[in-house]
Each structure stands twice: as C-alpha cells, then as structure tokens.
Design a protein around this motif. Structure first.
Motif, mmCIF file in Angstrom:
data_model
loop_
_atom_site.group_PDB
_atom_site.id
_atom_site.type_symbol
_atom_site.label_atom_id
_atom_site.label_comp_id
_atom_site.label_asym_id
_atom_site.label_seq_id
_atom_site.Cartn_x
_atom_site.Cartn_y
_atom_site.Cartn_z
ATOM 1 N N HIS A 76 -1.377 2.751 8.735
ATOM 2 C CA HIS A 76 -2.375 2.104 7.893
ATOM 3 C C HIS A 76 -3.693 1.980 8.652
ATOM 4 O O HIS A 76 -3.719 1.485 9.780
ATOM 5 N N GLY A 77 -4.772 2.421 8.024
ATOM 6 C CA GLY A 77 -6.077 2.350 8.682
ATOM 7 C C GLY A 77 -7.179 2.035 7.693
ATOM 8 O O GLY A 77 -7.003 2.123 6.473
ATOM 9 N N LEU A 78 -8.332 1.677 8.216
ATOM 10 C CA LEU A 78 -9.510 1.427 7.405
ATOM 11 C C LEU A 78 -10.213 2.750 7.104
ATOM 12 O O LEU A 78 -9.855 3.788 7.667
ATOM 13 N N PRO A 79 -11.207 2.761 6.235
ATOM 14 C CA PRO A 79 -11.763 4.030 5.735
ATOM 15 C C PRO A 79 -12.186 5.040 6.789
ATOM 16 O O PRO A 79 -11.945 6.241 6.619
ATOM 17 N N THR A 80 -12.816 4.596 7.883
ATOM 18 C CA THR A 80 -13.288 5.562 8.871
ATOM 19 C C THR A 80 -12.237 5.912 9.918
ATOM 20 O O THR A 80 -12.506 6.696 10.822
ATOM 21 N N ARG A 81 -11.021 5.319 9.792
ATOM 22 C CA ARG A 81 -9.963 5.555 10.793
ATOM 23 C C ARG A 81 -10.507 5.296 12.194
ATOM 24 O O ARG A 81 -10.341 6.101 13.116
ATOM 25 N N SER A 82 -11.137 4.147 12.345
ATOM 26 C CA SER A 82 -11.799 3.798 13.601
ATOM 27 C C SER A 82 -11.388 2.404 14.041
ATOM 28 O O SER A 82 -11.437 1.445 13.258
ATOM 29 N N ILE A 118 0.139 -6.552 7.253
ATOM 30 C CA ILE A 118 -0.777 -5.642 6.553
ATOM 31 C C ILE A 118 -1.131 -6.193 5.167
ATOM 32 O O ILE A 118 -2.307 -6.212 4.766
ATOM 33 N N ASP A 119 -0.123 -6.644 4.434
ATOM 34 C CA ASP A 119 -0.375 -7.185 3.098
ATOM 35 C C ASP A 119 -1.268 -8.423 3.168
ATOM 36 O O ASP A 119 -2.167 -8.605 2.336
ATOM 37 N N TRP A 120 -1.028 -9.265 4.157
ATOM 38 C CA TRP A 120 -1.833 -10.488 4.348
ATOM 39 C C TRP A 120 -3.281 -10.154 4.685
ATOM 40 O O TRP A 120 -4.213 -10.722 4.103
ATOM 41 N N LEU A 121 -3.484 -9.216 5.597
ATOM 42 C CA LEU A 121 -4.854 -8.836 5.951
ATOM 43 C C LEU A 121 -5.556 -8.176 4.772
ATOM 44 O O LEU A 121 -6.764 -8.358 4.573
ATOM 45 N N SER A 122 -4.810 -7.417 3.976
ATOM 46 C CA SER A 122 -5.402 -6.744 2.820
ATOM 47 C C SER A 122 -5.782 -7.736 1.727
ATOM 48 O O SER A 122 -6.889 -7.676 1.173
ATOM 49 N N GLU A 123 -4.873 -8.646 1.413
ATOM 50 C CA GLU A 123 -5.060 -9.528 0.271
ATOM 51 C C GLU A 123 -5.838 -10.801 0.620
ATOM 52 O O GLU A 123 -6.739 -11.205 -0.117
ATOM 53 N N ILE A 142 0.836 -1.202 0.000
ATOM 54 C CA ILE A 142 0.000 0.000 0.000
ATOM 55 C C ILE A 142 0.867 1.248 0.000
ATOM 56 O O ILE A 142 0.590 2.221 -0.718
ATOM 57 N N GLN A 143 1.936 1.248 0.792
ATOM 58 C CA GLN A 143 2.881 2.367 0.768
ATOM 59 C C GLN A 143 3.522 2.512 -0.612
ATOM 60 O O GLN A 143 3.636 3.616 -1.149
ATOM 61 N N GLN A 144 3.949 1.394 -1.163
ATOM 62 C CA GLN A 144 4.607 1.425 -2.466
ATOM 63 C C GLN A 144 3.685 2.042 -3.518
ATOM 64 O O GLN A 144 4.125 2.857 -4.336
ATOM 65 N N ALA A 145 2.395 1.656 -3.475
ATOM 66 C CA ALA A 145 1.432 2.191 -4.439
ATOM 67 C C ALA A 145 1.225 3.684 -4.250
ATOM 68 O O ALA A 145 0.900 4.407 -5.207
ATOM 69 N N ALA A 146 1.419 4.161 -3.011
ATOM 70 C CA ALA A 146 1.257 5.581 -2.712
ATOM 71 C C ALA A 146 2.542 6.368 -2.943
ATOM 72 O O ALA A 146 2.594 7.580 -2.688
ATOM 73 N N GLY A 147 3.595 5.686 -3.408
ATOM 74 C CA GLY A 147 4.856 6.355 -3.680
ATOM 75 C C GLY A 147 5.679 6.665 -2.447
ATOM 76 O O GLY A 147 6.537 7.557 -2.479
ATOM 77 N N ALA A 149 -9.196 -9.232 2.816
ATOM 78 C CA ALA A 149 -9.933 -8.122 2.186
ATOM 79 C C ALA A 149 -10.184 -6.937 3.104
ATOM 80 O O ALA A 149 -11.208 -6.253 2.976
ATOM 81 N N LEU A 150 -9.262 -6.648 4.027
ATOM 82 C CA LEU A 150 -9.386 -5.436 4.831
ATOM 83 C C LEU A 150 -8.880 -4.254 3.999
ATOM 84 O O LEU A 150 -7.724 -4.261 3.557
ATOM 85 N N PRO A 151 -9.719 -3.237 3.766
ATOM 86 C CA PRO A 151 -9.365 -2.147 2.840
ATOM 87 C C PRO A 151 -8.488 -1.073 3.473
ATOM 88 O O PRO A 151 -8.894 0.076 3.655
ATOM 89 N N PHE A 152 -7.247 -1.430 3.769
ATOM 90 C CA PHE A 152 -6.327 -0.473 4.372
ATOM 91 C C PHE A 152 -5.896 0.597 3.369
ATOM 92 O O PHE A 152 -5.803 0.349 2.174
ATOM 93 N N SER A 153 -5.618 1.783 3.899
ATOM 94 C CA SER A 153 -4.950 2.836 3.147
ATOM 95 C C SER A 153 -4.022 3.554 4.111
ATOM 96 O O SER A 153 -4.167 3.450 5.331
#
Length: 456
Positions: A139-145, A111-116, A70-75, A119-123
C-alpha cells in the motif's frame, strides 16, 4: 556524536513534564503520536533532525498489509495468516512467530485507520509483484514516495494539534529500576533540556550510520554504500545495553543492490521483477535476481568494481515511472536509453557482444542457469540501462518487545513504561539479509507505532 547514556539518578527538577514522549519523527513516531492522541494522551515528539524524516523518507513508502478494505475493493483476496507465512518463508522461520503474527494481524487495521481517520490516500500496487509476497499487498500513496508518506503523517499530526519539536537529539535516559523517568535532549546550540514523562516510546532509528556497530554486527556489508538516513546512529541499541534490555537479530539488515551510481538514487526493483536483468561490467549476468533487492546488495558488491548494470526496456520503464525516484533518475541522466543493444552498450560502457549474448540467452517462458524463471515478453526497443551499486539501507535488529510494544529486559520482564517500534525494535527479517521481505521495515514502524501509541 555524544554517547547515549542511561542514568539512575535523575535531575532534581525536570524542565518539562509530558504524558507520552516519543523520540523520533519518522513513520513510527508520527503514527504513535496520532494513536496516543486518539487515546486521550498528551503527546510530545522530539526529532533530532531539522524536520520529520527518518529512513521512511528515503524509501518508496510502501506498507504491506493483508485483507485491507483497499485490497478488497481491488478484488484482492488476502489474509494475515498467508502474510505471516510469506514473512517466515522469506526469513527461513528465523523470526519469533508471536511477533510476526502481531504485525500481520494488525497491519490492515492500521492502513484502514490511516485511510479513513486521517485521509491518507493509499492504493495497492497492482501492476507488478514484489519478491516473496504471494499477494499484491503493498500500500502506497500516489507518488509511491516515502517523503510523501512522511509529509502526509506530519500534516495529520498538525491537524490534530500535536507538537513535534525538531533539532533536539535525545542523549540520556533517566530510570528508576524498570521505569523510565525522563530524558535529556540536546539542541543545536548544545543547550540541554530535561523532559519527564509517564511513557517513553523509542521510535528513533537503527544503527546503519554507526560504522563501529555495523562492523561489529553486520561485517559482511560494512563496505557497502551507506544509503540510509544520517540519523541512524544506534542510540536505541546503546541505550538497550545500558538498560539491560533484550536485543535480537542485530545481524539482520535491508540492503539494496539497485542504487544508481554515482547519482545515489534508488531504482525500483520493478525494473527487475518485470523482466529486467543485472549484468556486471563484463556484460554478463551473475546471479538469480528474483531473490530480491536486499540480497542484491552483496551480489552486486561482489562483482568487479562493486558495481552492476540493470538492463530493462521501455515497457518496464513505463511501470517504474509510478515511482518518483525513477522519474528523478531519468531527469538526472542516470538512466540511458537506446534503440539497439549495441548503442546501449556504448552508452553504458559495456562490451556489446557480451551484452547482446546475455540478452539473447534470456529464456523467456523458461528457467535460466541460475534458477530464475522468465515470463514473456522478451526485452524490446527501446532498451534501457543504469549503472548501480550495492548499499546498506537499514538495519533490522533491535530491542525485543512484547505484544503491547513494551520493551523487554534480558530476563523477559517488560519495562513498565518503555515502548519501541520502527528501527529501534527488532523486526521480522530473520538474521541476515536473505530474510528481508519488501516493506518489513515500514510494517514494523506503523504497526508497533500504532500499538505503542495506544498503550498497554
């Protein structure tokens, strides 16, 4: 509360037998369950509360990790060695380097394992920096909650068909020398059940809710508002004493000096890092806020009335609204807004002349008398503020573990089948509050949960 016990004489017959038994359904316990299931183990999670929660559910649910996809994709260029250096710098090198390296080198995989896999949508949080982190790696989920994180992990467990039994508080560990045979759990009607296990993972709690242990180990914060999870009663520490397990850094804790008062809502530290300040009831600043929100707990509590006021503006509020807690604080009226400092002062009950002077003296583009540097822009209308107090959120000390998350005895020899993570295990926050780096608690929870679940 029943006193946690360790007994050398097991019951003649256990009511249930399981392969991997996990005590606690916070982030650590749920990650451990997913990891153990993936490794082919039969798993049972027992939780003392009516539903999975833990301290995770009260947090922003942000997990630091270096060099994730996710970091890599964000540069964002980052690596585990830099992350480890940041942790040790914040903690004044008071941590065991081996544990720091274990957590930082495994965080990205989790993080990569939980994402892939789950399917946890981390950003990555990319619009502000957390104190002490030299890269944007939260790294957090959409609502940062944290509540969203717990719910997502619970849903992943349900999809995997894993059993989580709530309203069962573990009270007794049964052992045979360095092996755990099983546990006794007590239900809401005081019924006691015994569970035999091949492996036991302690993912239960810290001890912030046990005032006697807080007074003994972290007396400097014993008068703070207790803002952590009610289940943090210290069973892991008390079992460790009965087992002869090693304990480390029991004086370490995560405080938070930006809890809306009396509403009891966590106000993200982004309101400070993006250019806001804290003032006391006299309208004056009193410390270098860039040190961090954990240090802020003691700084705020030392002010008259043990309270302070976070002052920021609409630009900063727009960034803070990515956090559900901040939006809730606005909805409840905890956060006040005004077009002038004079009107904001009236809304907050602060002396306007002093507050106007304080805001006017912020050296935008320079360094103030406390050593804090400020970057443009200057605070501008609408001005915003919230009354806050200092709180104890979580203790960071706990059981010593090895690189497989197995609990170590006082002599350094590992128990054969006892593991720990999350609030039960010693973290990487040094010896007090000044070593707390944002996300350390969840870093320990998910990484040690992942490792403990897989097994040695």
């Amino acid at each position: 509360m029943m006193t946690p016990k360790v007994e050398d004489v097991p019951p003649d017959r256990f009511d249930l037998k399981i392969g991997t038994l996990i005590i606690g359904a916070g982030a650590c316990g749920l990650v451990a369950a997913l990891s153990a299931s993936e490794a082919g183990q039969d798993v049972l999670v027992v939780e003392a509360e009516p539903y999975p929660s833990g301290s995770t559910a009260l947090s922003a649910g942000l997990i630091p990790a270096a060099d994730t996809k996710i970091q890599q994709a964000a540069g964002i260029t980052d690596d585990a060695a830099l992350f480890a250096s940041d942790i040790q710098s914040k903690a004044h090198s008071e941590n065991e380097q081996e544990l720091v390296d274990l957590l930082t080198s495994n965080a990205a995989e989790v993080i990569d394992w939980l994402s892939e896999r789950h399917a946890l949508p981390f950003s990555v949080v990319t619009d502000f920096d957390y104190p002490g982190h030299s890269r944007r790696r939260m790294h957090g989920l959409p609502t940062r909650s944290g509540r969203e994180l717990i719910d997502a992990l619970r849903s992943a467990c349900e999809r995997e068909g894993l059993d989580i039994i709530c309203n069962r508080r573990a009270t007794t560990l049964y052992r045979d020398q360095d092996q755990i045979l099983g546990v006794a759990v007590t239900g809401p009607d005081a019924t006691v059940e015994t569970i035999a296990c091949d492996r036991l993972i302690l993912a239960c709690n810290g001890f912030g809710g046990n005032r006697a242990l807080v007074s003994e180990h972290v007396p400097q914060i014993e008068d703070a508002l207790w803002f952590g999870h009610s289940g943090n009663r210290g069973e892991a520490v008390l079992w460790a004493e009965g087992l002869g397990a090693g304990l480390q850094n029991l004086g370490a804790y995560q405080g938070h000096g930006n809890v809306a008062h009396p509403h009891g809502i966590l106000i993200t530290w982004a309101v400070i890092t993006e250019g806001g300040v804290q003032v006391n009831r006299d309208g004056y600043r009193f410390w270098d806020e860039s040190q961090g929100y954990s240090e802020a707990a003691r700084a705020v509590l030392a002010q008259p009335g043990g309270e302070a006021f976070a002052i920021f503006d609409g630009r900063i509020a727009a960034i803070a609204r990515q956090f559900e807690d901040f939006k809730r604080a606005e909805e409840t009226g905890a956060i006040r807004s005004a077009e002038t400092i004079e009107d904001l002062s009236k809304a907050l009950g602060l002396p306007s002349v002093a507050l106007e002077q304080t805001i006017r003296e912020i050296p935008v583009g320079g360094t103030d008398q406390f050593g804090r540097s400020f970057n443009p822009p200057l605070l501008a209308p609408p001005f915003m503020g919230v009354r806050v107090t200092g709180a104890l959120f979580h203790t960071q000390g706990g059981l010593c573990v090895d690189s497989s998350a197995r609990v170590l005895k006082e002599d350094g020899i590992a128990f054969t089948n006892l593991y720990a993570g999350g609030g039960a295990a010693a973290g990487v926050s040094g010896k007090g509050d000044s070593g707390y780096l944002s996300g350390n608690g969840l870093l320990s929870a998910v990484v040690l949960g992942r490792i403990a679940g897989r097994g040695a």
